[in-house]
Design a protein around this motif. Sequence first.
Motif, mmCIF file in Angstrom:
data_model
loop_
_atom_site.group_PDB
_atom_site.id
_atom_site.type_symbol
_atom_site.label_atom_id
_atom_site.label_comp_id
_atom_site.label_asym_id
_atom_site.label_seq_id
_atom_site.Cartn_x
_atom_site.Cartn_y
_atom_site.Cartn_z
ATOM 1 N N THR A 192 24.376 -34.033 -32.729
ATOM 2 C CA THR A 192 23.523 -33.911 -33.946
ATOM 3 C C THR A 192 23.925 -32.665 -34.731
ATOM 4 O O THR A 192 24.014 -32.539 -35.985
ATOM 5 N N VAL A 211 25.310 -32.733 -38.675
ATOM 6 C CA VAL A 211 24.752 -32.038 -39.793
ATOM 7 C C VAL A 211 25.604 -30.972 -40.234
ATOM 8 O O VAL A 211 25.820 -30.756 -41.575
ATOM 9 N N LEU A 215 22.389 -38.770 -46.623
ATOM 10 C CA LEU A 215 21.175 -38.040 -46.258
ATOM 11 C C LEU A 215 19.844 -38.915 -46.602
ATOM 12 O O LEU A 215 18.839 -38.619 -46.076
#
Length: 72
Positions: free
Chosen positions: A41, A45, A71
Amino acid sequence: MGVLGLAIYLRMDPQSNHFIRAAYADEINIYHIICYLLIATGVAVTFIGFLGCCGAFQESRCMLGSVSTVLV
């Protein structure tokens, strides 16, 4: 990047692994899986943020559209 750093620290820290082994011997695999999910993750990101910064810097409509699509 904070999540990525924390996850790598938790995965590599021998004291936290020792604590988990002593308390929950059966759940050590779950601990490692959670660490790896947090690492994945954090990488995702960070990569999306990097693409957004590059797209804004270069004023690239294609790159900014890609980032905003990911997004949403």
